[in-house]
Enzyme design. Sequence first.
Site, mmCIF file in Angstrom:
data_model
loop_
_atom_site.group_PDB
_atom_site.id
_atom_site.type_symbol
_atom_site.label_atom_id
_atom_site.label_comp_id
_atom_site.label_asym_id
_atom_site.label_seq_id
_atom_site.Cartn_x
_atom_site.Cartn_y
_atom_site.Cartn_z
ATOM 1 N N ARG A 43 -22.619 -61.217 -34.463
ATOM 2 C CA ARG A 43 -22.382 -60.905 -33.060
ATOM 3 C C ARG A 43 -21.390 -61.972 -32.605
ATOM 4 O O ARG A 43 -20.250 -61.927 -33.046
ATOM 5 C CB ARG A 43 -23.710 -60.918 -32.283
ATOM 6 C CG ARG A 43 -23.626 -60.209 -30.958
ATOM 7 C CD ARG A 43 -24.994 -59.874 -30.360
ATOM 8 N NE ARG A 43 -25.781 -61.043 -29.986
ATOM 9 C CZ ARG A 43 -26.990 -60.973 -29.410
ATOM 10 N NH1 ARG A 43 -27.539 -59.797 -29.158
ATOM 11 N NH2 ARG A 43 -27.655 -62.068 -29.088
ATOM 12 N N TYR A 51 -38.058 -28.755 -12.772
ATOM 13 C CA TYR A 51 -36.719 -28.273 -13.127
ATOM 14 C C TYR A 51 -36.750 -27.582 -14.480
ATOM 15 O O TYR A 51 -37.403 -28.042 -15.418
ATOM 16 C CB TYR A 51 -35.740 -29.441 -13.216
ATOM 17 C CG TYR A 51 -35.354 -30.007 -11.874
ATOM 18 C CD1 TYR A 51 -34.671 -29.228 -10.933
ATOM 19 C CD2 TYR A 51 -35.647 -31.329 -11.553
ATOM 20 C CE1 TYR A 51 -34.311 -29.753 -9.704
ATOM 21 C CE2 TYR A 51 -35.283 -31.859 -10.330
ATOM 22 C CZ TYR A 51 -34.618 -31.069 -9.406
ATOM 23 O OH TYR A 51 -34.259 -31.591 -8.194
ATOM 24 N N LYS A 103 -32.950 -63.331 -18.847
ATOM 25 C CA LYS A 103 -31.849 -62.370 -18.661
ATOM 26 C C LYS A 103 -32.426 -61.011 -18.256
ATOM 27 O O LYS A 103 -33.635 -60.768 -18.421
ATOM 28 C CB LYS A 103 -31.053 -62.250 -19.959
ATOM 29 C CG LYS A 103 -31.863 -61.742 -21.147
ATOM 30 C CD LYS A 103 -31.056 -61.794 -22.440
ATOM 31 C CE LYS A 103 -31.901 -61.392 -23.634
ATOM 32 N NZ LYS A 103 -31.201 -61.608 -24.913
ATOM 33 N N ARG A 138 -35.623 -70.563 -27.910
ATOM 34 C CA ARG A 138 -35.385 -69.680 -26.761
ATOM 35 C C ARG A 138 -36.441 -68.574 -26.760
ATOM 36 O O ARG A 138 -36.482 -67.732 -27.652
ATOM 37 C CB ARG A 138 -33.976 -69.088 -26.844
ATOM 38 C CG ARG A 138 -32.873 -70.154 -26.883
ATOM 39 C CD ARG A 138 -31.486 -69.533 -26.945
ATOM 40 N NE ARG A 138 -31.344 -68.603 -28.057
ATOM 41 C CZ ARG A 138 -31.043 -68.947 -29.304
ATOM 42 N NH1 ARG A 138 -30.836 -70.205 -29.626
ATOM 43 N NH2 ARG A 138 -30.945 -68.025 -30.236
ATOM 44 N N CYS A 184 -38.526 -35.705 -12.734
ATOM 45 C CA CYS A 184 -37.397 -35.561 -11.802
ATOM 46 C C CYS A 184 -36.807 -36.945 -11.518
ATOM 47 O O CYS A 184 -37.281 -37.950 -12.024
ATOM 48 C CB CYS A 184 -37.865 -34.948 -10.490
ATOM 49 S SG CYS A 184 -38.834 -33.447 -10.655
ATOM 50 N N HIS A 206 -28.488 -67.522 -33.616
ATOM 51 C CA HIS A 206 -29.450 -66.470 -33.264
ATOM 52 C C HIS A 206 -29.796 -65.688 -34.520
ATOM 53 O O HIS A 206 -28.927 -65.388 -35.334
ATOM 54 C CB HIS A 206 -28.813 -65.547 -32.211
ATOM 55 C CG HIS A 206 -29.769 -64.576 -31.576
ATOM 56 N ND1 HIS A 206 -30.980 -64.947 -31.046
ATOM 57 C CD2 HIS A 206 -29.674 -63.235 -31.385
ATOM 58 C CE1 HIS A 206 -31.598 -63.873 -30.550
ATOM 59 N NE2 HIS A 206 -30.827 -62.837 -30.750
ATOM 60 N N ASP A 226 -36.968 -38.604 -8.700
ATOM 61 C CA ASP A 226 -37.830 -39.424 -7.841
ATOM 62 C C ASP A 226 -39.311 -39.083 -7.941
ATOM 63 O O ASP A 226 -40.134 -39.749 -7.312
ATOM 64 C CB ASP A 226 -37.431 -39.237 -6.366
ATOM 65 C CG ASP A 226 -35.925 -39.199 -6.194
ATOM 66 O OD1 ASP A 226 -35.298 -40.203 -6.538
ATOM 67 O OD2 ASP A 226 -35.404 -38.157 -5.756
HETATM 68 C C1 LIG Z 1 -32.186 -62.287 -25.713
HETATM 69 C C2 LIG Z 1 -31.954 -63.492 -26.524
HETATM 70 C C3 LIG Z 1 -33.030 -64.325 -26.891
HETATM 71 C C4 LIG Z 1 -34.478 -63.954 -26.637
HETATM 72 O O1 LIG Z 1 -34.902 -63.083 -27.654
HETATM 73 P P1 LIG Z 1 -36.433 -62.576 -27.723
HETATM 74 O O2 LIG Z 1 -36.479 -61.750 -28.949
HETATM 75 O O3 LIG Z 1 -36.660 -61.776 -26.499
HETATM 76 O O4 LIG Z 1 -37.264 -63.797 -27.781
HETATM 77 C C5 LIG Z 1 -32.746 -65.509 -27.532
HETATM 78 N N1 LIG Z 1 -31.462 -65.848 -27.833
HETATM 79 C C6 LIG Z 1 -30.419 -65.057 -27.536
HETATM 80 C C7 LIG Z 1 -29.048 -65.507 -27.904
HETATM 81 C C8 LIG Z 1 -30.618 -63.854 -26.879
HETATM 82 O O5 LIG Z 1 -29.579 -63.063 -26.601
#
Ligand SMILES: *Cc1c(COP(=O)(O)O)cnc(C)c1O
Length: 373
Positions: A131, A259, A36, A215, A305, A161, A307
């Site tokens: 969440r 600036y 992502k 994951r 700045c 998660h 850029d």
């Molecule tokens: C972003 C995310 C992950 C990855 O998490 P890390 O801490 O980067 O390994 C896994 N599961 C879900 C649902 C996430 O949103």
Amino acid sequence: MFYRDTWVEVDLDRIAANVSNIKRHAGFENLFAVVKANAYGHGDVEVARAALDAGATHLAVAFLDEALNLRREIKDVPVLVMGPIRPTDIAVAAEQDIDITAHDLSWIEAAAGYDGVPANVHLKIDSGMHRIGVTNSESFRKACEMLDAEANLNLIGLFTHFATADGCVDHYQKQLDKVAAITDGYDLSRFKYVHQSNSAALLRHPQQTAANGGRLGIAMYGLAPSDEFELPVPLQKAFSLHSRITQVKRLQKGDKVGYGATFEAEEDMLVGVMPIGYADGWLRYHQNRPVEINGKEFQIVGRVCMDQTMIRVDESVKVGDQVDLLNDRFSVDMAASDLNTINYEIVCSISDRVPRVYKRGGETVSVRNDRFK
Ligand SMILES: *Cc1c(COP(=O)(O)O)cnc(C)c1O
């Protein structure tokens, strides 16, 4: 190709090594490479390919747009959207063979009667992060039942998660217990994929028996999920950020820089300019931070700045010299700590205005420039 001397280097060998080391350590047959946010700023397609070559079996992203973009380049590999999509967009996902997440009963109600191309669905359990996801065994069972009643929604996955896999072990254990309680008495073998662990849990709590997948996000990029536990496998950082000096000028005592004229020369001195600024994700918070030029440390002076950024330099620094803003010495972790944030935020912030240069065996193998293709 790119025409401004500011670039990110991504070492794909290091990403591959991280994936295979962590896969071996965690012991799961199914490993979702989390790509992502443009692979945490590293480049989604390039990282996905390297991760798949190194043993990842699936890809995971946050939004449908991200999945659709990946699918243009990468076929025949499952891609999961971990966040909620609009129920009205299921057909868009399914037609591109993208797996989706069912995260609560009202979403499933809205999806009911879907009669497009069959879609693969992973059900999300909220085990204590609060969440997204179903929160108790009643809604878990109801969700399974409702999805089973849908001819064109195939329930193939179950996931949750963790909020504290990198820190508090108590809370992590509570979440594991909650999953067990919510699914108690239910035959989980009906799910092809059961995945719970993020990077922290893959590293710290490997070999979970209740799951057959995990994951992998931040650790794939060689960055530690936190400094609260010792890493069981070495991680190799893949990301570095570079620019070049475009001008060197002499300031006299009392001259001011940038600036707001916030920096004043206390003596005659040299200032170098480099073409990177906050629009590149090199945030104004980086004012005063160190950079490396020809092996020596110098300091950013004046406000960053949009850029360009100025550096206090010495006689040794010449136009064209490379500036290392994030490297093994001035690391992403150090920047995160200086900016009072986490390494995730530093790499995600470097914008697509900065080209990504991919390395294998020390050689450039490809370049990605999202602003000029
Ligand atoms: C972003 C995310 C992950 C990855 O998490 P890390 O801490 O980067 O390994 C896994 N599961 C879900 C649902 C996430 O949103």
